[in-house]
Design an enzyme around this catalytic site. Structure first.
Site, PDB file in Angstrom:
ATOM      1  N   CYS A  84       0.830  -1.212   0.000  1.00  0.00           N
ATOM      2  CA  CYS A  84       0.000   0.000   0.000  1.00  0.00           C
ATOM      3  C   CYS A  84       0.863   1.261   0.000  1.00  0.00           C
ATOM      4  CB  CYS A  84      -0.997  -0.047   1.149  1.00  0.00           C
ATOM      5  SG  CYS A  84      -2.466   0.922   0.792  1.00  0.00           S
ATOM      6  N   HIS A 181      -3.342  -5.133   1.534  1.00  0.00           N
ATOM      7  CA  HIS A 181      -2.680  -5.371   2.825  1.00  0.00           C
ATOM      8  C   HIS A 181      -2.633  -6.862   3.161  1.00  0.00           C
ATOM      9  CE1 HIS A 181      -2.339  -1.203   4.363  1.00  0.00           C
ATOM     10  NE2 HIS A 181      -3.359  -0.992   3.544  1.00  0.00           N
ATOM     11  N   GLU A 183      -0.841  -8.303   5.216  1.00  0.00           N
ATOM     12  CA  GLU A 183      -0.579  -8.505   6.649  1.00  0.00           C
ATOM     13  C   GLU A 183      -1.872  -8.523   7.464  1.00  0.00           C
ATOM     14  OE1 GLU A 183      -0.336  -5.762   5.047  1.00  0.00           O
ATOM     15  OE2 GLU A 183      -0.783  -4.036   6.317  1.00  0.00           O
TER      16      GLU A 183
HETATM   17  N1  GLN Z   1      -3.612   6.518   1.055  1.00  0.00           N
HETATM   18  C1  GLN Z   1      -2.346   6.225   1.650  1.00  0.00           C
HETATM   19  C2  GLN Z   1      -1.213   7.003   0.984  1.00  0.00           C
HETATM   20  O1  GLN Z   1      -1.419   7.615   0.004  1.00  0.00           O
HETATM   21  C3  GLN Z   1      -2.031   4.746   1.602  1.00  0.00           C
HETATM   22  C4  GLN Z   1      -3.008   3.977   2.434  1.00  0.00           C
HETATM   23  C5  GLN Z   1      -2.468   2.750   3.077  1.00  0.00           C
HETATM   24  O2  GLN Z   1      -1.266   2.476   3.119  1.00  0.00           O
HETATM   25  N2  GLN Z   1      -3.371   1.989   3.635  1.00  0.00           N
HETATM   26  O3  GLN Z   1      -0.138   6.986   1.459  1.00  0.00           O
END
Ligand code: GLN
Length: 200
Positions: A84, A181, A183
């Site tokens: 992410c 995610h 994890e």
């Molecule tokens: N929206 C977040 C970002 O731009 C990422 C979200 C996340 O890691 N769950 O950094």
């Protein structure tokens, strides 16, 4: 094996738990260390960059000078998994969907264009089953939280899973990026795949 987790913010403990479980299941002896300062960023066999807020993590990486250490280690073959926000930080090109703003100064190692906050407000979080062939037939539960999307990849990038028009799991060399995610899924298969990849 010594696995570092970039530990400024975000899903650090969740990744630690999954690495420990994965190593147990694989009967590999693992040590997991938090990477915060420069010295903890060297002498590791692999690195995980968790989700969180990419702008915040980037700021802290720079403040501690850890971005340079990691960038060099990746050049020298350090395996990395970014999830992410972690995927955002690995991307060569990053844009924000709403503002169109470009995020500069990421680690710029993975040849892909990532759009931050791609799924917008109404769908900030959702779950879907993903088909990840290297993990076998059973679908992998993809948990997306204010996730980015990988919308373009360069030639040397292997697409390992997709959702709709975009890519959700990719690999270039020893660098993996997922927009979901793993994890949080309770499924250790992706962590096991990564650990085994590192061990090879
Ligand atoms: N929206 C977040 C970002 O731009 C990422 C979200 C996340 O890691 N769950 O950094």
């Amino acid at each position: 094996m010594k696995v570092g987790i970039l530990a400024y913010q975000g899903g650090v403990d969740e990744h630690r738990y999954m690495v420990v479980e994965a190593c147990k299941e694989l009967s590999i002896s693992c040590e997991v260390v938090n990477v915060v300062e420069k010295h903890s960023a060297s002498n590791i066999d692999a690195l995980i960059i968790p989700g969180g807020e990419s702008t915040t993590i980037l700021k802290l990486m720079k403040r501690f000078g850890v971005d340079e250490v990691i960038r060099k280690s990746i050049e020298n073959g350090l395996p990395v998994m970014g999830t992410c926000a972690g995927a955002i930080l690995l991307a060569k090109r990053v844009k924000d969907l709403k503002t169109g703003r470009v995020l500069q100064g990421t680690l710029e190692t993975l040849d892909m264009l990532v759009i931050r906050n791609f799924y917008g407000r109404q769908r900030e979080s959702f779950e879907i089953d993903l088909d990840i062939q290297v993990l076998g037939e059973k679908p992998f539960r993809g948990i997306f939280i204010r996730s980015p999307a990988i919308v373009e990849v360069g030639q040397g990038v292997e697409v390992m899973a997709r959702y709709g028009e975009s890519y959700v799991l990719v690999r270039q060399g020893k660098v993996f990026a997922s927009t979901f995610h793993p994890e949080l899924s309770g499924d250790t298969r992706l962590h096991k795949y990564f650990i085994e990849f590192v061990k090879r």
